[in-house]
Design a protein around this motif. Structure first.
Motif, PDB file in Angstrom:
ATOM      1  N   PRO A 137       0.799  -1.229   0.000  1.00  0.00           N
ATOM      2  CA  PRO A 137       0.000   0.000   0.000  1.00  0.00           C
ATOM      3  C   PRO A 137       0.833   1.281   0.000  1.00  0.00           C
ATOM      4  CG  PRO A 137      -0.864  -1.570   1.592  1.00  0.00           C
ATOM      5  CD  PRO A 137       0.436  -2.126   1.113  1.00  0.00           C
ATOM      6  N   MET A 138       1.853   1.338   0.836  1.00  0.00           N
ATOM      7  CA  MET A 138       2.751   2.489   0.943  1.00  0.00           C
ATOM      8  C   MET A 138       2.010   3.793   1.246  1.00  0.00           C
ATOM      9  SD  MET A 138       5.778   1.682  -1.812  1.00  0.00           S
ATOM     10  CE  MET A 138       6.833   2.927  -1.066  1.00  0.00           C
ATOM     11  N   THR A 139       0.932   3.699   2.025  1.00  0.00           N
ATOM     12  CA  THR A 139       0.272   4.914   2.500  1.00  0.00           C
ATOM     13  C   THR A 139       1.010   5.499   3.702  1.00  0.00           C
ATOM     14  OG1 THR A 139      -1.224   3.507   3.792  1.00  0.00           O
ATOM     15  CG2 THR A 139      -2.029   4.330   1.674  1.00  0.00           C
ATOM     16  N   ARG A 140       1.760   4.663   4.390  1.00  0.00           N
ATOM     17  CA  ARG A 140       2.622   5.110   5.479  1.00  0.00           C
ATOM     18  C   ARG A 140       4.011   4.503   5.259  1.00  0.00           C
ATOM     19  NH1 ARG A 140      -0.119   7.113  10.038  1.00  0.00           N
ATOM     20  NH2 ARG A 140      -2.393   6.934   9.911  1.00  0.00           N
ATOM     21  N   PRO A 141       4.794   5.103   4.364  1.00  0.00           N
ATOM     22  CA  PRO A 141       6.116   4.545   4.062  1.00  0.00           C
ATOM     23  C   PRO A 141       6.984   4.410   5.307  1.00  0.00           C
ATOM     24  CG  PRO A 141       5.514   6.216   2.469  1.00  0.00           C
ATOM     25  CD  PRO A 141       4.483   6.280   3.557  1.00  0.00           C
TER      26      PRO A 141
END
Length: 356
Positions: free
Chosen positions: A130-134
């Motif tokens: 997802p990488m919404t919170r890297p």
């Protein structure tokens, strides 16, 4: 004589359109929703011959710059629409296929990515991280990336979240890969491609990927852990890793997004067949678009092709005020009543800390 009758008929239709109650209904709904969640930004809508425009608040924290139709806003995930349209253009030109494996265009990806199709990346069914919170370790790579393809190694190093196609999960990582696919197929930098093939043809002069002095400043009330939201919004803290990309946060104005919407209503910019492939009909009426939420940004863009209708909502305040405004206004455009609602919980809804 026939010509005169025809002219009178056209005049009657024009007068009927001018007297349309839709702008009044939208205005009343905006006022009702604004009482429940204060709105700062612009709203533009169109249905047939009826147009509506609303602006309120300021583009800066000091209350010195009035918001206008040409004020650029950070789009958050609404910027993903430019990626979708770029994919559609390449599909239209026969340069890629939606059912093709992403590895056909990015062979450097590992074998585990072979089952992932371009359509699955578009629809968030790929299983890509997802990488919404890297993670903290991702920050230097993301900050130093000059192209979408610079992120491929970072994304491919993360395990897939699920078997491709088995379910849906929102994925900025998937859209980073789509940006890399666009670069691979077109031979152009992602940003350069969008400017050349989307912004310039549609005369979207206020749109881009880097804010200038005319852009609305993202304003936030978010405070530190355990602290109540601040009373007055203040400029958000910017992080170099969260730069505008194929996953979102490009900038555009109400005027430009109106032009973008008008282009998507017609079949000259993207053919009817490509639009139907790119934006599958999931219900009635046919609708496509995107909402976006980030720190100091809450936006929405929706097009109803069969109804010749579109809605643009741009705000430089934290969510959910912009999304709630969109949810309240869409039923009005469908001929139903206003669905105004209050924020739930603490009233600040984020898709990820600083992520599109």
């Amino acid at each position: 004589m026939k010509r005169s009758i025809f002219s009178l008929a056209l005049l009657s239709l024009a007068n009927l359109a001018a007297a349309s109650p839709l702008p009044q209904a939208l205005g009343e709904c905006v006022a009702e929703q604004s009482k429940l969640a204060p709105f700062n930004g612009v709203i533009a809508a169109s249905k047939g011959n009826s147009r509506y425009f609303h602006k309120s608040g300021f583009a800066d924290a000091d209350g010195k710059r009035q918001i206008v139709r040409d004020t650029p806003f950070r789009l958050a995930s609404v910027g993903k629409l430019f990626t979708q349209v770029a994919v559609g253009q390449l599909l239209q030109n026969g340069k890629l296929k939606l059912d093709a494996s992403v590895r056909d265009y990015l062979p450097e990806l590992p074998d585990t990515f072979t089952p992932i199709t371009i359509a699955q990346l578009l629809d968030h069914r790929s299983g890509v991280a997802p990488m919404t919170r890297p993670e903290m370790a991702d920050a230097p790579v993301m900050a130093g990336a000059n192209t979408a393809r610079d992120l491929v190694a970072l994304i491919s190093g993360k395990p897939l979240s699920f078997v491709p196609g088995s379910r849906e999960e929102y994925s900025n990582g998937g859209y980073f890969l789509l940006g890399a696919v666009i670069e691979s197929v077109s031979g152009e930098n992602y940003r350069g491609y969008v400017v050349k093939h989307v912004f310039k043809p549609l005369k979207m002069k206020s749109s881009g990927f880097e804010p200038d002095a005319t852009a609305a400043v993202p304003l936030t009330r978010l405070a530190g852990p355990g602290q109540a939201p601040a009373t007055n919004p203040r400029p958000r803290m910017e992080f170099p890793e969260f730069k505008a990309s194929s996953a979102g946060d490009a900038l555009s104005s109400a005027a430009d997004m109106e032009a973008f919407a008008a282009a998507l209503l017609g079949d000259q910019f993207l053919s009817a067949a490509v639009k139907k492939a790119l934006f599958p009909r999931l219900g009635s009426p046919w609708r496509f678009g995107q909402a976006g939420g980030s720190v100091g940004s809450n936006t929405g863009f929706w097009v109803y092709p069969d109804e010749k209708t579109w809605l643009v909502v741009l705000s430089n305040f934290d969510p959910p005020a912009g999304e709630l405004m969109g949810q309240a206004l869409q039923p009005v455009l469908a001929g139903q009543g206003c669905k105004a609602s209050s924020p739930s919980g603490a009233g600040l809804m984020m898709r990820g800390a600083g992520a599109p």
